[in-house]
Design a protein around this motif. Structure first.
Motif, PDB file in Angstrom:
ATOM      1  N   GLN A   1       1.293  12.396 -15.759  1.00  0.00           N
ATOM      2  CA  GLN A   1       0.342  12.585 -16.672  1.00  0.00           C
ATOM      3  C   GLN A   1       0.298  14.108 -16.990  1.00  0.00           C
ATOM      4  OE1 GLN A   1      -2.670  10.899 -13.953  1.00  0.00           O
ATOM      5  NE2 GLN A   1      -2.224   8.869 -14.575  1.00  0.00           N
ATOM      6  N   ARG A   2       0.368  14.893 -16.656  1.00  0.00           N
ATOM      7  CA  ARG A   2       0.387  16.253 -16.957  1.00  0.00           C
ATOM      8  C   ARG A   2       1.071  16.549 -18.303  1.00  0.00           C
ATOM      9  NH1 ARG A   2       1.439  19.417 -12.169  1.00  0.00           N
ATOM     10  NH2 ARG A   2       3.502  18.979 -12.662  1.00  0.00           N
ATOM     11  N   ASP A   3       2.370  15.811 -18.215  1.00  0.00           N
ATOM     12  CA  ASP A   3       3.108  16.051 -19.278  1.00  0.00           C
ATOM     13  C   ASP A   3       2.968  14.989 -20.588  1.00  0.00           C
ATOM     14  OD1 ASP A   3       4.465  18.273 -18.079  1.00  0.00           O
ATOM     15  OD2 ASP A   3       5.816  17.049 -16.907  1.00  0.00           O
ATOM     16  N   GLY A   4       2.021  14.215 -20.252  1.00  0.00           N
ATOM     17  CA  GLY A   4       1.788  12.875 -21.095  1.00  0.00           C
ATOM     18  C   GLY A   4       2.322  11.854 -21.019  1.00  0.00           C
ATOM     19  N   GLY A   5       3.078  11.456 -19.631  1.00  0.00           N
ATOM     20  CA  GLY A   5       3.649  10.311 -19.262  1.00  0.00           C
ATOM     21  C   GLY A   5       2.841   9.617 -18.298  1.00  0.00           C
ATOM     22  N   ASP A   6       3.217   8.359 -17.897  1.00  0.00           N
ATOM     23  CA  ASP A   6       2.586   7.819 -16.625  1.00  0.00           C
ATOM     24  C   ASP A   6       3.625   6.666 -16.063  1.00  0.00           C
ATOM     25  OD1 ASP A   6       0.600   7.157 -14.914  1.00  0.00           O
ATOM     26  OD2 ASP A   6      -0.774   6.456 -16.169  1.00  0.00           O
ATOM     27  N   CYS A   7       3.379   6.111 -14.982  1.00  0.00           N
ATOM     28  CA  CYS A   7       3.954   5.393 -14.214  1.00  0.00           C
ATOM     29  C   CYS A   7       3.022   4.320 -13.520  1.00  0.00           C
ATOM     30  CB  CYS A   7       5.021   5.745 -13.285  1.00  0.00           C
ATOM     31  SG  CYS A   7       6.191   4.630 -12.399  1.00  0.00           S
ATOM     32  N   GLN A   8       3.247   3.054 -13.852  1.00  0.00           N
ATOM     33  CA  GLN A   8       2.431   2.129 -13.136  1.00  0.00           C
ATOM     34  C   GLN A   8       3.080   0.845 -12.313  1.00  0.00           C
ATOM     35  OE1 GLN A   8       0.394   1.051 -16.737  1.00  0.00           O
ATOM     36  NE2 GLN A   8      -1.079   2.632 -16.621  1.00  0.00           N
ATOM     37  N   LEU A   9       2.752   0.467 -11.297  1.00  0.00           N
ATOM     38  CA  LEU A   9       3.479  -0.586 -10.581  1.00  0.00           C
ATOM     39  C   LEU A   9       3.082  -1.833 -11.266  1.00  0.00           C
ATOM     40  CD1 LEU A   9       4.956  -1.737  -7.922  1.00  0.00           C
ATOM     41  CD2 LEU A   9       2.560  -1.723  -6.846  1.00  0.00           C
TER      42      LEU A   9
ATOM     43  N   ILE B   1       2.940  10.518  -7.532  1.00  0.00           N
ATOM     44  CA  ILE B   1       3.905  11.218  -8.636  1.00  0.00           C
ATOM     45  C   ILE B   1       3.060  11.050  -9.851  1.00  0.00           C
ATOM     46  CG2 ILE B   1       6.035  11.008  -7.595  1.00  0.00           C
ATOM     47  CD1 ILE B   1       5.291   8.873 -10.459  1.00  0.00           C
ATOM     48  N   ARG B   2       2.097  10.346 -10.259  1.00  0.00           N
ATOM     49  CA  ARG B   2       1.312  10.000 -11.434  1.00  0.00           C
ATOM     50  C   ARG B   2       0.620  11.475 -11.893  1.00  0.00           C
ATOM     51  NH1 ARG B   2      -2.582   5.368 -11.659  1.00  0.00           N
ATOM     52  NH2 ARG B   2      -1.971   5.814 -13.921  1.00  0.00           N
ATOM     53  N   PRO B   3       0.156  12.094 -11.353  1.00  0.00           N
ATOM     54  CA  PRO B   3      -0.341  13.553 -11.827  1.00  0.00           C
ATOM     55  C   PRO B   3       0.676  14.297 -12.415  1.00  0.00           C
ATOM     56  CG  PRO B   3      -1.451  12.932  -9.677  1.00  0.00           C
ATOM     57  CD  PRO B   3      -0.144  12.041  -9.764  1.00  0.00           C
ATOM     58  N   ASN B   4       1.819  14.270 -11.890  1.00  0.00           N
ATOM     59  CA  ASN B   4       2.969  15.071 -12.307  1.00  0.00           C
ATOM     60  C   ASN B   4       3.300  14.680 -13.538  1.00  0.00           C
ATOM     61  OD1 ASN B   4       2.889  16.827 -10.027  1.00  0.00           O
ATOM     62  ND2 ASN B   4       4.494  15.749  -9.364  1.00  0.00           N
TER      63      ASN B   4
ATOM     64  N   ASN C   1       6.210   0.256 -14.897  1.00  0.00           N
ATOM     65  CA  ASN C   1       6.102   0.371 -16.250  1.00  0.00           C
ATOM     66  C   ASN C   1       6.001   1.883 -16.694  1.00  0.00           C
ATOM     67  OD1 ASN C   1       5.769  -0.040 -19.180  1.00  0.00           O
ATOM     68  ND2 ASN C   1       3.924  -0.636 -18.885  1.00  0.00           N
ATOM     69  N   LEU C   2       6.842   2.656 -17.303  1.00  0.00           N
ATOM     70  CA  LEU C   2       6.913   4.029 -17.780  1.00  0.00           C
ATOM     71  C   LEU C   2       6.164   4.082 -19.137  1.00  0.00           C
ATOM     72  CD1 LEU C   2      10.266   5.533 -16.868  1.00  0.00           C
ATOM     73  CD2 LEU C   2       8.071   5.722 -15.554  1.00  0.00           C
TER      74      LEU C   2
ATOM     75  N   GLN D   1       0.790  -1.044  -0.077  1.00  0.00           N
ATOM     76  CA  GLN D   1       0.139  -0.125   0.144  1.00  0.00           C
ATOM     77  C   GLN D   1       0.947   1.328   0.137  1.00  0.00           C
ATOM     78  OE1 GLN D   1      -2.543  -0.570   3.403  1.00  0.00           O
ATOM     79  NE2 GLN D   1      -3.909  -1.743   2.165  1.00  0.00           N
ATOM     80  N   ILE D   2       1.850   1.268   0.794  1.00  0.00           N
ATOM     81  CA  ILE D   2       2.849   2.341   0.600  1.00  0.00           C
ATOM     82  C   ILE D   2       3.435   2.694  -0.895  1.00  0.00           C
ATOM     83  CG2 ILE D   2       4.984   3.184   1.784  1.00  0.00           C
ATOM     84  CD1 ILE D   2       4.212   1.672   4.442  1.00  0.00           C
ATOM     85  N   ILE D   3       4.004   1.417  -1.160  1.00  0.00           N
ATOM     86  CA  ILE D   3       4.595   1.639  -2.563  1.00  0.00           C
ATOM     87  C   ILE D   3       3.628   2.073  -3.827  1.00  0.00           C
ATOM     88  CG2 ILE D   3       5.451   0.092  -4.480  1.00  0.00           C
ATOM     89  CD1 ILE D   3       6.666  -1.594  -2.129  1.00  0.00           C
ATOM     90  N   GLN D   4       2.441   1.729  -3.513  1.00  0.00           N
ATOM     91  CA  GLN D   4       1.288   2.152  -4.553  1.00  0.00           C
ATOM     92  C   GLN D   4       1.112   3.710  -4.066  1.00  0.00           C
ATOM     93  OE1 GLN D   4      -0.104   0.249  -6.914  1.00  0.00           O
ATOM     94  NE2 GLN D   4      -0.872   2.186  -7.775  1.00  0.00           N
ATOM     95  N   ALA D   5       1.000   3.981  -2.958  1.00  0.00           N
ATOM     96  CA  ALA D   5       0.542   5.335  -2.648  1.00  0.00           C
ATOM     97  C   ALA D   5       1.881   6.321  -3.183  1.00  0.00           C
ATOM     98  CB  ALA D   5       0.292   5.587  -1.165  1.00  0.00           C
ATOM     99  N   VAL D   6       3.089   5.906  -2.842  1.00  0.00           N
ATOM    100  CA  VAL D   6       3.912   6.960  -3.510  1.00  0.00           C
ATOM    101  C   VAL D   6       4.027   6.981  -4.941  1.00  0.00           C
ATOM    102  CG1 VAL D   6       6.526   7.025  -3.838  1.00  0.00           C
ATOM    103  CG2 VAL D   6       5.659   6.304  -1.747  1.00  0.00           C
ATOM    104  N   ILE D   7       3.681   5.816  -5.852  1.00  0.00           N
ATOM    105  CA  ILE D   7       3.444   5.979  -6.998  1.00  0.00           C
ATOM    106  C   ILE D   7       2.383   6.735  -7.536  1.00  0.00           C
ATOM    107  CG2 ILE D   7       3.064   4.624  -9.183  1.00  0.00           C
ATOM    108  CD1 ILE D   7       4.858   2.274  -8.147  1.00  0.00           C
ATOM    109  N   GLU D   8       1.330   6.512  -6.923  1.00  0.00           N
ATOM    110  CA  GLU D   8      -0.036   7.458  -6.898  1.00  0.00           C
ATOM    111  C   GLU D   8       0.155   9.084  -6.865  1.00  0.00           C
ATOM    112  OE1 GLU D   8      -2.868   6.616  -8.667  1.00  0.00           O
ATOM    113  OE2 GLU D   8      -1.707   4.415  -8.850  1.00  0.00           O
TER     114      GLU D   8
END
Length: 96
Positions: free
Chosen positions: A34-42, A29-32, A53-54, A20-27
């Motif tokens: 996504q704002r630039d057209g990218g994403d990061c997923q656990l 940063i995701r908006p930052n 996966n970037l 849950q902590i790992i997922q929360a950290v990734i979540e």
């Protein structure tokens, strides 16, 4: 640039807490990204290896290594243990 949160070293008691902590950290940063057209997923957690996966603009971004370093540093800080963030190109292959 990633904004540093005020939460620190939660020391997870169970694997579920840790995930849950790992997922929360990734979540966080995701908006930052996504704002630039990218994403990061656990993708997968295997001991101290955390596979992500970037996608999108992050795939070809020259600064993606800095993004990964920032995420890894935040994970180490929050978990209170060393972890290694590993980017995987094909999420389907990493899950097997």
């Amino acid at each position: 640039m990633l904004v540093e949160p005020k939460q620190r070293k939660q020391r997870p008691e169970t694997e579920t807490d840790r995930e849950q902590i790992i997922q929360a950290v990734i979540e966080e940063i995701r908006p930052n990204l996504q704002r630039d057209g990218g994403d990061c997923q656990l993708v997968k957690i295997d001991g101290n290896k955390i596979m992500v996966n970037l996608t999108g603009a992050c795939v070809f971004c020259k600064l993606s290594s800095f993004t990964l370093e920032g995420i890894q540093a935040r994970l180490v800080e929050r978990l209170g243990e060393f972890v290694r963030l590993i980017p995987v190109a094909d999420a389907a292959k990493a899950r097997h």
